[in-house]
Design a protein around this motif. Structure first.
Motif, mmCIF file in Angstrom:
data_model
loop_
_atom_site.group_PDB
_atom_site.id
_atom_site.type_symbol
_atom_site.label_atom_id
_atom_site.label_comp_id
_atom_site.label_asym_id
_atom_site.label_seq_id
_atom_site.Cartn_x
_atom_site.Cartn_y
_atom_site.Cartn_z
ATOM 1 N N SER A 49 0.838 -1.195 0.000
ATOM 2 C CA SER A 49 0.000 0.000 0.000
ATOM 3 C C SER A 49 0.873 1.244 0.000
ATOM 4 O O SER A 49 1.837 1.329 0.763
ATOM 5 C CB SER A 49 -0.876 -0.013 1.253
ATOM 6 O OG SER A 49 -1.375 1.254 1.554
ATOM 7 N N MET A 50 0.539 2.211 -0.808
ATOM 8 C CA MET A 50 1.285 3.468 -0.800
ATOM 9 C C MET A 50 0.954 4.283 0.453
ATOM 10 O O MET A 50 1.773 5.060 0.917
ATOM 11 C CB MET A 50 0.967 4.301 -2.043
ATOM 12 C CG MET A 50 1.669 3.810 -3.293
ATOM 13 S SD MET A 50 3.457 3.630 -3.108
ATOM 14 C CE MET A 50 3.965 5.311 -2.892
ATOM 15 N N GLU A 51 -0.235 4.083 1.025
ATOM 16 C CA GLU A 51 -0.626 4.851 2.203
ATOM 17 C C GLU A 51 0.187 4.471 3.434
ATOM 18 O O GLU A 51 0.408 5.288 4.311
ATOM 19 C CB GLU A 51 -2.118 4.661 2.506
ATOM 20 C CG GLU A 51 -3.039 5.330 1.503
ATOM 21 C CD GLU A 51 -3.154 4.553 0.195
ATOM 22 O OE1 GLU A 51 -2.971 3.318 0.191
ATOM 23 O OE2 GLU A 51 -3.419 5.192 -0.830
ATOM 24 N N THR A 52 0.632 3.243 3.526
ATOM 25 C CA THR A 52 1.382 2.824 4.713
ATOM 26 C C THR A 52 2.833 2.531 4.340
ATOM 27 O O THR A 52 3.711 3.349 4.581
ATOM 28 C CB THR A 52 0.728 1.596 5.367
ATOM 29 O OG1 THR A 52 0.578 0.577 4.391
ATOM 30 C CG2 THR A 52 -0.623 1.936 5.948
ATOM 31 N N ASN A 90 4.599 5.150 1.921
ATOM 32 C CA ASN A 90 4.966 6.384 2.599
ATOM 33 C C ASN A 90 6.226 6.174 3.429
ATOM 34 O O ASN A 90 7.144 6.992 3.405
ATOM 35 C CB ASN A 90 3.811 6.870 3.470
ATOM 36 C CG ASN A 90 4.087 8.215 4.094
ATOM 37 O OD1 ASN A 90 4.676 9.082 3.479
ATOM 38 N ND2 ASN A 90 3.669 8.376 5.334
#
Length: 80
Positions: free
Chosen positions: A57-60, A63
């Protein structure tokens, strides 16, 4: 129309088992990957066109990986 299962947990587990079996017998199985972040235990289906996705996931994890790359590139020289 909304339906309610007599055993909602059993119904959910049956859905997961059905989907896992469907995936295990499909060509998409070659696209199941483990996240490349060392402390992450997530697996994901790589649906990117080139098939080279590394992060769950790019959100977790994305990042965190970007922050680490930035810190590595912008670290002050030793002795300062």
């Amino acid at each position: 129309m909304t339906t309610t299962a007599a055993d909602p947990v059993g119904a959910l587990l049956a859905d997961i088992a059905r989907d896992a079996l469907s995936l295990a017998t499909s060509p998409a199985l070659d696209r199941v990957r483990a996240c490349s972040v060392p402390h992450c235990a997530a697996w994901f289906l790589d649906t990117s066109r080139p098939g080279n996705r590394r992060l769950c996931s790019m959100e977790t994890c994305g990042n965190q990986a970007k922050k680490q790359t930035w810190r590595t590139r912008h670290a002050s020289p030793a002795g300062g």
